[in-house]
Design an enzyme around this catalytic site. Sequence first.
Site, short mmCIF file in Angstrom:
data_model
loop_
_atom_site.label_atom_id
_atom_site.label_comp_id
_atom_site.label_asym_id
_atom_site.label_seq_id
_atom_site.Cartn_x
_atom_site.Cartn_y
_atom_site.Cartn_z
CG ASN A 168 -1.67 1.30 1.36
OD1 ASN A 168 -2.50 1.62 0.54
ND2 ASN A 168 -1.34 2.09 2.39
CG ASP A 236 -1.04 6.00 0.63
OD1 ASP A 236 -0.65 6.64 1.63
OD2 ASP A 236 -1.96 5.16 0.67
CG ASP A 266 0.04 -4.25 5.89
OD1 ASP A 266 -0.50 -4.63 6.94
OD2 ASP A 266 0.37 -3.06 5.68
CD GLU A 302 -4.39 -5.77 8.03
OE1 GLU A 302 -4.56 -5.30 9.16
OE2 GLU A 302 -3.61 -5.24 7.21
#
Length: 567
Positions: A168, A236, A266, A302
Amino acid sequence: MMKKGLLISLVLFVLTACQPAQPQADLVWPDQVGPGRAISQADKEPVSQDPADKPAYLAPLGRPGQACIQAAGDYRNYYEIYVASFYDSDGDGIGDLNGIRQKLDYIVDMGFTGIWLMPIHPSNTYHKYDVKDYYAIDPTYGTMADMEALIADCQARNVALIIDLVVNHTGDDHAWFQEAVRYLKSLSPDREARLEDCPYLGYYYFTRDSAKGSSYHQIAGSDWYYEGVFWDQMPDLNLDNPDLRQELKAVMEFWLDKGISGFRLDAVKEYYSSRRSKNIEFLTWLVQAARDKKPDVYLVGENWDTFAEIGQYYKSGLPSLFNFALATAEGKVAQVVNGKPNHTAKSFVEAMVKINQTFSQNNPYYMDGLFIANHDNVRMANYFNGDQNKIKMAAGMYLTMTGVSFTYYGEEIGMVSSGTKDENKRTAMVWGLEAEGQTQDPVGTEDFDQTGLSVADQVGEEDSLIRYYQRALHLRQDIPALAAGQVRVLEAYSGQVVAGVEKTWQDQTIQVFYNISNQVQSLDLVEDSWQDQEIIGALTVKSEDYPGWQNKTLTLPPYSIIVLGEK
Ligand code: CA
């Protein structure tokens, strides 16, 4: 210093680890209650290598002849390790990769068949979720050679090893970001930034618009801003950028070439800041990119979100997503164990069916990511105020569900956390051996008492929490239908404190009964077809508690889980 008796039991414990084919003594039940069954590896059917022999439910990958899921063995028991707090091999107080190698016997003997390593790449934070270099090992954890040795050790023990893949964002000290920042700072205010001059501009979200909001941070000494939703030191990534996607594919290929089994992904919800369809599109690409390299790669995502929302993400083809509806003090398992209103034993087994209905709609080959706490959650023992019976019951419940299980290091000895500060959830594993391997708590950990007993204190005690976990994990491995079976609720035997399910895996059919109360319960099982079933496994909180199965009556000790099946 450690007492001599404890040392002997620890030595015995380690010795048994070297003999995986031997039945575990603690899985053998006294004759009068129906002998338990400890299946050795030798008893198991050899796994066919011919794709045509794969069970019908196994996932085609869109191309004939390939299957993403191999066998019941893919329903593994993972152990989540925060490396720095686990086991220190070189005396600097920081856990490391060689420390994990030294404790591999412990991990295997417990019944874990997989390991998830939290991030291992170079990083400036203690948790390492801001990666500086995806191709290297943080020097405090060891070297690439240490990692290769750990991979080899895991392969030799048939332990699947997965690592955290954090895409991410990167750390702000990653070379991609640093290159882009250097370029932008070199631009005079009247000049436009050009991708041709610096391709890394496209890897992140840069803008001169100063009104983009609090998730944007100014680059010091320039009129440029970048997005960093979590933190200014976690810029990001722009996952739409095709060059970046190729970079990330290369990262996955690099590690899969090294011999790992897959990745824990993640923060998949954050990829495009909760834009679900974009997130699923990227995940779909990522799953395929990983499978191009390794058809049986294991991936678990996740998505810390609602049950329904988690279900949506199975559209990506991900094999697993963590089932947050089960976890934390507010999750289904803890609510049932704590006897909260409307959270009956029956509601627990009904949840199993609901999970299957919801998730299989979007991926019939999903494997539920079972867990009760991870590194972001208050530790599991806190949910039950230290009540050992309830802790065991909760562990037994999630570890007898269908799916892939994830146990956070230290959970098996009842480690506690304090408050909500993350460092307090990631403290040093309590081995109980003075100095040896003992790590220090992360910097920033608050002072609180670690009330659980150490590994050394518990391994020799039959009724300890660690032995309960060991029994539960071995039961999962030994009875394929327990971890992999299709679930049907046994309505006639499910109510307030007792509930049952039937589970089917290939030609194995079992019945699993739960007693979540602190009293002995009994059930009259009228089905004629069950009369030849025997108790093939049981989890009780005390070793003197025996289940009974006589004249169609099943007797369930307090807080127990009983498995009936063909002997
Ligand atoms: Ca160390």
